[in-house]
Write a protein that holds these residues in place. Structure first.
Motif, PDB file in Angstrom:
ATOM      1  N   GLU A  86       0.917  -1.099  -0.056  1.00 14.65           N
ATOM      2  CA  GLU A  86       0.092   0.086  -0.219  1.00 14.65           C
ATOM      3  C   GLU A  86       0.959   1.151   0.086  1.00 14.65           C
ATOM      4  O   GLU A  86       1.844   1.153   0.656  1.00 14.65           O
ATOM      5  CB  GLU A  86      -0.747  -0.058   1.187  1.00 14.65           C
ATOM      6  N   SER A  87       0.789   2.127  -0.993  1.00 18.19           N
ATOM      7  CA  SER A  87       1.856   3.049  -1.134  1.00 18.19           C
ATOM      8  C   SER A  87       1.390   4.565  -0.929  1.00 18.19           C
ATOM      9  O   SER A  87       2.294   5.310  -1.220  1.00 18.19           O
ATOM     10  CB  SER A  87       2.341   2.884  -2.591  1.00 18.19           C
ATOM     11  N   HIS A  88       0.088   4.798  -0.649  1.00 19.86           N
ATOM     12  CA  HIS A  88      -0.193   6.300  -0.748  1.00 19.86           C
ATOM     13  C   HIS A  88      -0.548   6.574   0.870  1.00 19.86           C
ATOM     14  O   HIS A  88      -1.107   6.345   1.640  1.00 19.86           O
ATOM     15  CB  HIS A  88      -1.371   6.363  -1.472  1.00 19.86           C
ATOM     16  N   SER A 134      12.181  -0.090  -0.898  1.00 16.37           N
ATOM     17  CA  SER A 134      11.706   0.923   0.234  1.00 16.37           C
ATOM     18  C   SER A 134      11.524   2.308  -0.151  1.00 16.37           C
ATOM     19  O   SER A 134      11.840   2.621  -1.443  1.00 16.37           O
ATOM     20  CB  SER A 134      12.576   0.703   1.543  1.00 16.37           C
ATOM     21  N   THR A 135      11.601   3.238   0.745  1.00 13.72           N
ATOM     22  CA  THR A 135      11.454   4.778   0.507  1.00 13.72           C
ATOM     23  C   THR A 135      12.207   5.510   1.131  1.00 13.72           C
ATOM     24  O   THR A 135      12.624   5.241   2.477  1.00 13.72           O
ATOM     25  CB  THR A 135       9.885   5.167   0.797  1.00 13.72           C
ATOM     26  N   ASP A 136      12.432   6.774   0.837  1.00 12.41           N
ATOM     27  CA  ASP A 136      13.185   7.832   1.622  1.00 12.41           C
ATOM     28  C   ASP A 136      12.404   8.274   2.961  1.00 12.41           C
ATOM     29  O   ASP A 136      12.912   8.748   3.720  1.00 12.41           O
ATOM     30  CB  ASP A 136      13.495   9.013   0.818  1.00 12.41           C
ATOM     31  N   GLU A 137      11.083   7.925   2.662  1.00 18.54           N
ATOM     32  CA  GLU A 137      10.094   8.326   3.839  1.00 18.54           C
ATOM     33  C   GLU A 137      10.534   7.559   5.257  1.00 18.54           C
ATOM     34  O   GLU A 137      10.140   8.218   6.260  1.00 18.54           O
ATOM     35  CB  GLU A 137       8.758   8.272   3.431  1.00 18.54           C
ATOM     36  N   VAL A 138      11.107   6.647   4.888  1.00 19.47           N
ATOM     37  CA  VAL A 138      11.712   6.193   6.242  1.00 19.47           C
ATOM     38  C   VAL A 138      12.501   6.828   7.504  1.00 19.47           C
ATOM     39  O   VAL A 138      12.494   6.603   8.462  1.00 19.47           O
ATOM     40  CB  VAL A 138      12.263   4.469   6.207  1.00 19.47           C
ATOM     41  N   PRO A 160       1.842   6.645   8.987  1.00 17.90           N
ATOM     42  CA  PRO A 160       1.702   5.172   9.127  1.00 17.90           C
ATOM     43  C   PRO A 160       1.952   4.341   7.910  1.00 17.90           C
ATOM     44  O   PRO A 160       2.640   3.414   8.092  1.00 17.90           O
ATOM     45  CB  PRO A 160      -0.030   5.071   9.396  1.00 17.90           C
ATOM     46  N   TYR A 161       2.313   5.018   6.846  1.00 23.34           N
ATOM     47  CA  TYR A 161       2.581   4.352   5.758  1.00 23.34           C
ATOM     48  C   TYR A 161       4.022   4.187   5.763  1.00 23.34           C
ATOM     49  O   TYR A 161       4.770   3.030   5.665  1.00 23.34           O
ATOM     50  CB  TYR A 161       2.445   5.120   4.281  1.00 23.34           C
ATOM     51  N   SER A 162       4.911   5.201   6.105  1.00 21.46           N
ATOM     52  CA  SER A 162       6.267   5.096   6.335  1.00 21.46           C
ATOM     53  C   SER A 162       6.728   4.303   7.518  1.00 21.46           C
ATOM     54  O   SER A 162       7.595   3.644   7.432  1.00 21.46           O
ATOM     55  CB  SER A 162       7.031   6.525   6.414  1.00 21.46           C
ATOM     56  N   ASP A 295      -3.732  21.395   4.675  1.00 26.15           N
ATOM     57  CA  ASP A 295      -2.314  20.568   4.567  1.00 26.15           C
ATOM     58  C   ASP A 295      -2.670  19.042   5.105  1.00 26.15           C
ATOM     59  O   ASP A 295      -3.723  18.892   5.541  1.00 26.15           O
ATOM     60  CB  ASP A 295      -1.401  21.216   5.622  1.00 26.15           C
ATOM     61  N   ARG A 296      -1.923  18.336   4.598  1.00 26.70           N
ATOM     62  CA  ARG A 296      -1.836  16.886   4.742  1.00 26.70           C
ATOM     63  C   ARG A 296      -1.388  16.844   6.410  1.00 26.70           C
ATOM     64  O   ARG A 296      -0.601  17.653   6.999  1.00 26.70           O
ATOM     65  CB  ARG A 296      -0.690  16.038   3.965  1.00 26.70           C
ATOM     66  N   LYS A 297      -2.193  15.781   7.011  1.00 24.45           N
ATOM     67  CA  LYS A 297      -1.501  15.800   8.506  1.00 24.45           C
ATOM     68  C   LYS A 297      -0.219  15.313   8.674  1.00 24.45           C
ATOM     69  O   LYS A 297       0.162  14.354   7.911  1.00 24.45           O
ATOM     70  CB  LYS A 297      -2.478  14.680   9.281  1.00 24.45           C
ATOM     71  N   GLY A 298       0.408  15.885   9.592  1.00 20.69           N
ATOM     72  CA  GLY A 298       1.945  15.461   9.577  1.00 20.69           C
ATOM     73  C   GLY A 298       2.754  15.564   8.308  1.00 20.69           C
ATOM     74  O   GLY A 298       3.689  14.842   8.108  1.00 20.69           O
ATOM     75  N   HIS A 299       2.482  16.512   7.553  1.00 23.87           N
ATOM     76  CA  HIS A 299       2.989  16.727   6.312  1.00 23.87           C
ATOM     77  C   HIS A 299       4.683  16.969   6.400  1.00 23.87           C
ATOM     78  O   HIS A 299       5.083  17.944   6.734  1.00 23.87           O
ATOM     79  CB  HIS A 299       2.368  18.016   5.552  1.00 23.87           C
ATOM     80  N   ASP A 300       5.337  15.785   5.902  1.00 20.45           N
ATOM     81  CA  ASP A 300       6.734  15.814   6.035  1.00 20.45           C
ATOM     82  C   ASP A 300       7.293  17.131   5.018  1.00 20.45           C
ATOM     83  O   ASP A 300       6.817  17.414   3.850  1.00 20.45           O
ATOM     84  CB  ASP A 300       7.582  14.824   5.367  1.00 20.45           C
ATOM     85  N   MET A 355     -11.800  12.522  -0.204  1.00 18.32           N
ATOM     86  CA  MET A 355     -10.425  13.399  -0.124  1.00 18.32           C
ATOM     87  C   MET A 355     -10.547  14.582  -0.341  1.00 18.32           C
ATOM     88  O   MET A 355     -10.019  15.546   0.522  1.00 18.32           O
ATOM     89  CB  MET A 355      -9.485  12.447  -0.979  1.00 18.32           C
ATOM     90  N   TYR A 356     -11.195  15.309  -1.454  1.00 17.45           N
ATOM     91  CA  TYR A 356     -11.228  16.616  -1.863  1.00 17.45           C
ATOM     92  C   TYR A 356     -12.706  17.222  -1.453  1.00 17.45           C
ATOM     93  O   TYR A 356     -12.802  18.309  -2.152  1.00 17.45           O
ATOM     94  CB  TYR A 356     -10.632  16.747  -3.001  1.00 17.45           C
ATOM     95  N   ARG A 357     -13.620  16.380  -1.249  1.00 19.30           N
ATOM     96  CA  ARG A 357     -14.929  16.844  -0.698  1.00 19.30           C
ATOM     97  C   ARG A 357     -15.774  17.325  -2.122  1.00 19.30           C
ATOM     98  O   ARG A 357     -15.957  18.439  -1.868  1.00 19.30           O
ATOM     99  CB  ARG A 357     -14.998  17.808   0.453  1.00 19.30           C
TER     100      ARG A 357
END
Ligand code: NAD
Ligand code: TDX
Length: 358
Positions: A86-88, A134-138, A160-162, A295-300, A355-357
């Motif tokens: 799951e990638s998003h 894997s991903t840089d998000e880790v 939760p994804y990362s 904004d995205r919650k916890g947006h890196d 997502m975008y209501r």
């Protein structure tokens, strides 16, 4: 002849990887594509290879332990290239559970399948390799504009994804440490290119622009991502699978940092450049479509990869400039609007509206 078990091969990077490998190696390799076909998996991406004798698709959930073991017992697998996930990030904020199941437990099943089939009395069969994509998000986020993620940067996942990807990476690492399991981990930055599902920034903006819909930019639009053309990523994975030193982690990045707002602006400008004068869609495409949203919650804030190690050890470097890559990508989407229309029907539409209501 080497046999590759590619997981998640019907997704964005997985299908690009299969096409890349068949183009590069032709009939001299065999590919088994294991994919559950979630909303993100699309076999249409693989039309070009589906009739080949050296390609086989198996509709399997990597969480199904018995099925995974049986695949390893049936085929003599030489390489596992593990993309299935799951990638998003946004979906992981809404529903983390499926991320833990697929990304963590699914990875464990694959590790166990490979380990039991590759083990010998005094180690492992020769020339076997498991690549955990894997991903840089880790690594979490960079709070400034100058530093980079190295392989030695401590893991500090935020979403939760990362967190699920970092957990999977740690399981792979534990198999290397405990069982001397032949694995590598690659951690790449944001990919872009053909066949990317339009929940991700670049295809979402292209699709919305062409349909004169608003372009939803999260927060200030100043968050930074490091964009990598998908073919360059595929090449890196192949090189790591062949020559990566056992147990090592390799960061893969595009040397190509951009603020989100720069990406969105560039997409509008490039659409106007590429569409013929008489195309009726040109009338609606303008910077006025840009809409700043919550904004995205916890947006890196910023991701930026230092790909020095993969360059020094394996000689890999990104080859596609962003100017070139974004044109190739946009030309692909313009030529494949029917692909986009088919996949944006149904489930995706429900997700988008929520997502975008709209
Ligand atoms: P994607 O969402 O486009 O594709 C994922 C694929 O995995 C789909 O085909 C889906 O059907 C399959 N899948 C999901 N759950 C499964 C399950 N339980 N069993 C079997 N198959 C399942 O993802 P992507 O963008 O192609 O990413 C591929 C990998 O690369 C992921 O592991 C992701 O974490 C990693 N990654 C992606 C990016 C990026 O920018 N897209 C960047 C860094 C790392
Ligand atoms: O509508 C949007 N508006 C917006 O401003 C979307 C979908 C995204 N964004 C922003 C959020 C991010 O800062 O754009 C940036 C990129 O977002 P995504 O495309 O969702 O990617 P990101 O969250 O950076 O994660 C991607 O790269 C790392 C992949 O989805 C992951 O699978 C990968 O591990």
């Amino acid at each position: 002849m080497k046999t590759y078990l590619v997981t998640g091969g019907a997704g964005f990077i997985g299908s690009n990887f299969i096409l890349y490998m068949i183009k590069k190696y032709g009939d001299s390799i065999k590919i088994i594509n294991v994919d559950k076909l979630t909303y993100a998996g699309n076999l249409e991406n693989l039309k070009e290879v589906e009739h080949r004798d050296n390609y086989k698709f198996l509709k399997v959930d990597i969480c199904d332990k018995e099925e995974i073991l049986s695949i390893f017992n049936t085929y003599d697998i030489d390489r596992v290239i593990h993309f299935a996930a799951e990638s998003h990030v946004d979906r992981s904020i809404k529903n983390p559970e499926v991320f833990v199941n697929t990304n963590v437990l699914g990875t464990l099943n694959l590790l166990n399948g490979a380990k039991q089939s590759w083990e010998t009395e005094d180690g492992y069969k020769k020339d076997k390799k498991f690549v955990q994509v894997s991903t840089d998000e880790v690594y979490g986020e960079l709070e400034d504009e100058v530093s980079f993620f190295y392989e030695t940067t401590p893991l500090d996942p935020h979403s939760p994804y990362s967190a699920s990807k970092a957990s999977a990476d740690l399981l792979v690492k534990s198999y290397v440490n405990t069982f001397h399991f032949p694995a590598n981990i690659t951690r790449c930055s944001n990919n872009y290119g053909p066949y990317q599902f339009p929940e991700k920034l670049i295809p979402l903006m292209i699709n919305n622009g062409l349909n004169s819909k608003k372009l939803p930019v999260y927060g200030s639009g100043l968050n930074v991502r490091d964009w990598l053309y998908v073919d360059d990523h595929c090449k890196a994975i192949d090189m790591v699978a062949e020559a990566g030193h056992k147990g090592e982690v390799y960061n893969v990045g595009g040397h190509n940092e951009k603020k989100n707002i720069e990406i969105v602006t560039m997409i509008i400008d490039t659409l106007l450049e590429m569409l013929p004068e008489e195309d009726p869609r040109r009338k609606y495409i303008s910077h006025d479509l840009i809409t700043y949203v919550e904004d995205r919650k916890g947006h890196d804030f910023r991701y930026a990869i230092a790909p020095d190690k993969i360059k020094a050890d394996l000689g890999w470097e990104p080859e596609t400039s962003f100017a070139e890559g974004i044109k190739l990508t946009m030309a692909w989407y313009l030529d494949n609007m029917d692909w986009m229309e088919r996949i944006t029907k149904g489930d995706y539409q429900n997700y988008y509206n929520e997502m975008y209501r709209e």
